[in-house]
Motif scaffolding. Structure first.
Motif, PDB file in Angstrom:
ATOM      1  N   LEU A  30     -31.077  10.921  24.597  1.00 36.67           N
ATOM      2  CA  LEU A  30     -30.670  10.536  23.253  1.00 36.67           C
ATOM      3  C   LEU A  30     -29.726  11.544  22.621  1.00 36.67           C
ATOM      4  CD1 LEU A  30     -34.003   9.105  21.779  1.00 36.67           C
ATOM      5  CD2 LEU A  30     -32.040   7.864  22.664  1.00 36.67           C
ATOM      6  N   ARG A  31     -29.663  12.748  23.194  1.00 38.84           N
ATOM      7  CA  ARG A  31     -28.739  13.749  22.649  1.00 38.84           C
ATOM      8  C   ARG A  31     -27.296  13.452  23.020  1.00 38.84           C
ATOM      9  NH1 ARG A  31     -32.534  17.712  24.785  1.00 38.84           N
ATOM     10  NH2 ARG A  31     -34.032  18.290  23.174  1.00 38.84           N
ATOM     11  N   ILE A  32     -27.091  12.631  24.007  1.00 42.98           N
ATOM     12  CA  ILE A  32     -25.722  12.326  24.436  1.00 42.98           C
ATOM     13  C   ILE A  32     -25.031  11.537  23.325  1.00 42.98           C
ATOM     14  CG2 ILE A  32     -24.323  11.149  26.162  1.00 42.98           C
ATOM     15  CD1 ILE A  32     -26.612  11.555  28.121  1.00 42.98           C
ATOM     16  N   GLU A  33     -23.878  12.015  22.936  1.00 40.71           N
ATOM     17  CA  GLU A  33     -23.197  11.403  21.788  1.00 40.71           C
ATOM     18  C   GLU A  33     -22.835   9.946  22.012  1.00 40.71           C
ATOM     19  OE1 GLU A  33     -20.032  14.286  21.642  1.00 40.71           O
ATOM     20  OE2 GLU A  33     -20.810  15.113  19.784  1.00 40.71           O
ATOM     21  N   ALA A  34     -22.567   9.593  23.269  1.00 42.94           N
ATOM     22  CA  ALA A  34     -22.122   8.226  23.544  1.00 42.94           C
ATOM     23  C   ALA A  34     -23.223   7.202  23.369  1.00 42.94           C
ATOM     24  CB  ALA A  34     -21.574   8.135  24.969  1.00 42.94           C
ATOM     25  N   VAL A  35     -24.497   7.648  23.330  1.00 42.58           N
ATOM     26  CA  VAL A  35     -25.598   6.697  23.260  1.00 42.58           C
ATOM     27  C   VAL A  35     -25.550   5.888  21.967  1.00 42.58           C
ATOM     28  CG1 VAL A  35     -28.110   6.465  23.161  1.00 42.58           C
ATOM     29  CG2 VAL A  35     -27.068   8.039  24.783  1.00 42.58           C
ATOM     30  N   ALA A  36     -25.317   6.564  20.844  1.00 42.37           N
ATOM     31  CA  ALA A  36     -25.277   5.856  19.560  1.00 42.37           C
ATOM     32  C   ALA A  36     -24.209   4.764  19.580  1.00 42.37           C
ATOM     33  CB  ALA A  36     -25.011   6.836  18.414  1.00 42.37           C
ATOM     34  N   MET A 150      -9.021   0.958   5.915  1.00 41.32           N
ATOM     35  CA  MET A 150      -8.867   2.374   5.581  1.00 41.32           C
ATOM     36  C   MET A 150      -9.801   3.307   6.337  1.00 41.32           C
ATOM     37  SD  MET A 150      -8.259   2.161   1.457  1.00 41.32           S
ATOM     38  CE  MET A 150      -7.994   3.920   1.302  1.00 41.32           C
ATOM     39  N   SER A 151     -10.921   2.802   6.859  1.00 40.13           N
ATOM     40  CA  SER A 151     -11.947   3.698   7.391  1.00 40.13           C
ATOM     41  C   SER A 151     -12.040   3.644   8.905  1.00 40.13           C
ATOM     42  CB  SER A 151     -13.310   3.349   6.778  1.00 40.13           C
ATOM     43  OG  SER A 151     -14.293   4.252   7.234  1.00 40.13           O
ATOM     44  N   THR A 152     -12.311   4.806   9.503  1.00 43.18           N
ATOM     45  CA  THR A 152     -12.530   4.946  10.939  1.00 43.18           C
ATOM     46  C   THR A 152     -14.030   4.951  11.223  1.00 43.18           C
ATOM     47  OG1 THR A 152     -10.489   6.190  11.289  1.00 43.18           O
ATOM     48  CG2 THR A 152     -12.236   6.499  12.912  1.00 43.18           C
ATOM     49  N   ASP A 153     -14.451   4.299  12.292  1.00 37.26           N
ATOM     50  CA  ASP A 153     -15.862   4.286  12.659  1.00 37.26           C
ATOM     51  C   ASP A 153     -16.206   5.564  13.426  1.00 37.26           C
ATOM     52  OD1 ASP A 153     -18.294   3.594  14.452  1.00 37.26           O
ATOM     53  OD2 ASP A 153     -18.255   2.000  12.962  1.00 37.26           O
ATOM     54  N   THR A 154     -16.982   6.430  12.795  1.00 45.48           N
ATOM     55  CA  THR A 154     -17.302   7.729  13.377  1.00 45.48           C
ATOM     56  C   THR A 154     -18.033   7.593  14.702  1.00 45.48           C
ATOM     57  OG1 THR A 154     -17.526   8.570  11.116  1.00 45.48           O
ATOM     58  CG2 THR A 154     -18.338   9.970  12.894  1.00 45.48           C
ATOM     59  N   ALA A 155     -19.054   6.746  14.750  1.00 48.09           N
ATOM     60  CA  ALA A 155     -19.883   6.642  15.954  1.00 48.09           C
ATOM     61  C   ALA A 155     -19.067   6.208  17.170  1.00 48.09           C
ATOM     62  CB  ALA A 155     -21.029   5.659  15.710  1.00 48.09           C
ATOM     63  N   PHE A 156     -18.240   5.172  17.016  1.00 48.74           N
ATOM     64  CA  PHE A 156     -17.465   4.684  18.150  1.00 48.74           C
ATOM     65  C   PHE A 156     -16.408   5.699  18.588  1.00 48.74           C
ATOM     66  CE2 PHE A 156     -18.685   0.112  17.232  1.00 48.74           C
ATOM     67  CZ  PHE A 156     -19.362  -0.036  18.422  1.00 48.74           C
ATOM     68  N   VAL A 157     -15.761   6.363  17.639  1.00 44.88           N
ATOM     69  CA  VAL A 157     -14.727   7.339  17.999  1.00 44.88           C
ATOM     70  C   VAL A 157     -15.338   8.520  18.753  1.00 44.88           C
ATOM     71  CG1 VAL A 157     -13.078   9.004  17.086  1.00 44.88           C
ATOM     72  CG2 VAL A 157     -13.140   6.698  16.161  1.00 44.88           C
ATOM     73  N   ILE A 158     -16.433   9.076  18.221  1.00 45.87           N
ATOM     74  CA  ILE A 158     -17.077  10.204  18.900  1.00 45.87           C
ATOM     75  C   ILE A 158     -17.644   9.760  20.237  1.00 45.87           C
ATOM     76  CG2 ILE A 158     -18.915  11.915  18.724  1.00 45.87           C
ATOM     77  CD1 ILE A 158     -16.489  12.352  16.867  1.00 45.87           C
ATOM     78  N   GLY A 159     -18.143   8.517  20.299  1.00 45.43           N
ATOM     79  CA  GLY A 159     -18.632   7.993  21.564  1.00 45.43           C
ATOM     80  C   GLY A 159     -17.526   7.885  22.602  1.00 45.43           C
ATOM     81  N   CYS A 160     -16.350   7.431  22.193  1.00 46.23           N
ATOM     82  CA  CYS A 160     -15.204   7.364  23.114  1.00 46.23           C
ATOM     83  C   CYS A 160     -14.802   8.751  23.597  1.00 46.23           C
ATOM     84  CB  CYS A 160     -14.025   6.680  22.426  1.00 46.23           C
ATOM     85  SG  CYS A 160     -14.203   4.888  22.212  1.00 46.23           S
TER      86      CYS A 160
END
Length: 444
Positions: A30-36, A150-160
């Motif tokens: 669950l610590r892996i950023e891509a999981v979210a 206007m907004s970027t999705d944080t979870a998907f960007v960090i996951g990529c």
């Protein structure tokens, strides 16, 4: 019982439990950023699939189920979908605000010249897409949706970025995270200013009083989480009744969360020495000196972490793995129709995200550097370009604002534009960064 090399029992660790054979690998997973991002993607695909299945009517109807309570003339009843968007998403905004404050006080944004780069890029990534959208939708029914792009999705960007692992420098992750946080705050302001309702000044006054009470509680040293939760619920209801979107209460409370520690490391060690000085005796389970010392040590160990850090650790998994997927499941269901592909709103949303985001980020980054902002040496323009393309993934906040900006007749067009732009930006951004980093790794 485990023993050290001298054969003594090792009491320096917590007791081992059989369940840890399962929980420890799961915790590492669950610590892996891509999981979210993977969880969010799963529920998004599930929502789209169900919305285009024979069960579509039942699936979409569930989210319209009314829920709430009524006390006298005060009624707090709304659909399940609205409770998720207005209630649970407050936790998301609260966490974003806490992260922003930590970055401003302790992180990269505390350095003005470094912060200027991310802030400028975020401003460009908001202004240019909104301008392009308005250019394409001026005078048309979808004109009010300018805030969607206007907004970027944080979870998907960090996951990529997590998929690229060590191929990209850490500075790009920090830059994109800072940009996304500022981006989210900008989108929150858009919600408050652009999509609010008629104001109730009396309700706003109650909200201000609630915020003042929270500040006073912090100043006098009240540390009970339960009391702050109660105050937060009161503020949420007051803001909700005021005409300002209720999620703004989460932003205000997040920015008020302290980032300083109450107990220093030196004091903690001193308290732990006191525990050692009074070893457990045979007095039974009464209020003995050693038990008092243990309770004191428990409090000290907890308070060596700042409230902002403790809250982030406790709340982040719930937001990442419950709140955001549930929001996507409730809001991503769109009935795909070939006729919507060429709709003016779909096109405007796609252009705003896919073209406006990278163009605005790169243009304002260049301007910031000309004005004296600082860029890490390893953060090359090719990497910034790839990050700018990925910033076109605008999912969670885009869906959130589209629900406020459009009526049902236009909402599906907006959602379709968001999906297509996000897929395009993710695919092109990852391919671009993969190619750039591969060429760099091959270079002598």
């Amino acid at each position: 019982m485990p023993e050290d090399p001298q054969g003594r029992s090792d009491f320096s660790r917590l007791p081992h439990e059989s369940v840890q054979r399962l929980t420890r690998p799961l915790a590492r997973f669950l610590r892996i950023e891509a999981v979210a991002a993977a969880v969010l993607l799963f529920f998004t695909v599930a929502a789209v699939g169900l919305a285009n299945s024979p069960w579509a009517e039942a699936f979409l109807g569930v989210w319209e189920t009314p829920m709430g309570l009524q006390i006298g003339s005060l009624a707090f009843v709304r659909s399940m979908k609205d409770w998720i968007g207005d209630g649970l998403m407050t936790l998301f905004f609260f966490l974003v605000a806490v992260e922003l404050k930590r970055e401003l006080v302790l992180g990269e944004l505390r350095q003005p010249r470094m912060a200027a780069l991310s802030v400028s890029a975020a401003l460009g990534g908001m202004a240019v897409p909104a301008a392009l959208y308005l250019l394409l939708q001026s005078g048309q029914p979808g004109e009010a949706g300018w805030g969607v792009v206007m907004s970027t999705d944080t979870a998907f960007v960090i996951g990529c970025l997590a998929l690229l692992k060590s191929r990209i420098p850490q500075s790009l992750r920090v830059f994109m995270l800072s940009l996304a946080i500022v981006d989210d705050i900008g989108a929150i302001l858009v919600v408050a200013i652009g999509y609010g309702h008629d104001l109730s000044w009396s309700a706003l006054a109650f909200a201000v009083v609630g915020l003042a009470v929270v500040r006073l509680m912090a100043l006098v040293g009240i540390r009970s989480i339960a009391l702050y939760v109660l105050a937060g619920v009161f503020i949420w209801f007051a803001v909700d009744r005021s005409g300002v979107h209720a999620t703004i209460s989460g932003v205000l409370l997040g920015l008020m969360t302290p980032t300083g520690r109450w107990v220093s490391d030196e004091r903690l060690y001193g308290i732990l020495d006191r525990v050692i000085a009074y070893p457990a005796g045979n007095e039974g389970s009464g209020d003995t000196r050693d038990r008092q010392s243990l309770r004191l040590a428990e409090t000290a160990a907890r308070e060596t972490l700042a409230p902002a850090e403790r809250i982030q650790i406790a709340l982040h998994p719930w937001v990442a793995y419950l709140v955001m997927p549930l929001f996507a499941f409730a809001n991503a269901g769109v009935s795909l129709s070939p006729g919507d592909l060429g709709g003016s709103i779909s096109v405007a949303v796609f252009v705003g995200f896919a073209l406006g985001k990278p163009a605005g980020i790169l243009a304002f980054t260049w301007l910031a550097l000309r004005l004296g902002a600082m860029r890490p040496p390893e953060l090359e323009w090719k990497l910034l370009a790839g990050g700018g393309i990925l910033a076109g993934i605008g999912f969670t906040m885009a869906l959130f604002i589209s629900n406020l900006a459009f009526d049902r007749s236009l909402l599906d067009q907006a959602k379709l534009g968001i999906f297509l732009a996000s897929l395009f930006s993710a695919a092109v951004g990852l391919a671009f960064l993969f190619r750039v980093t591969r060429q760099k790794n091959r270079a002598p």
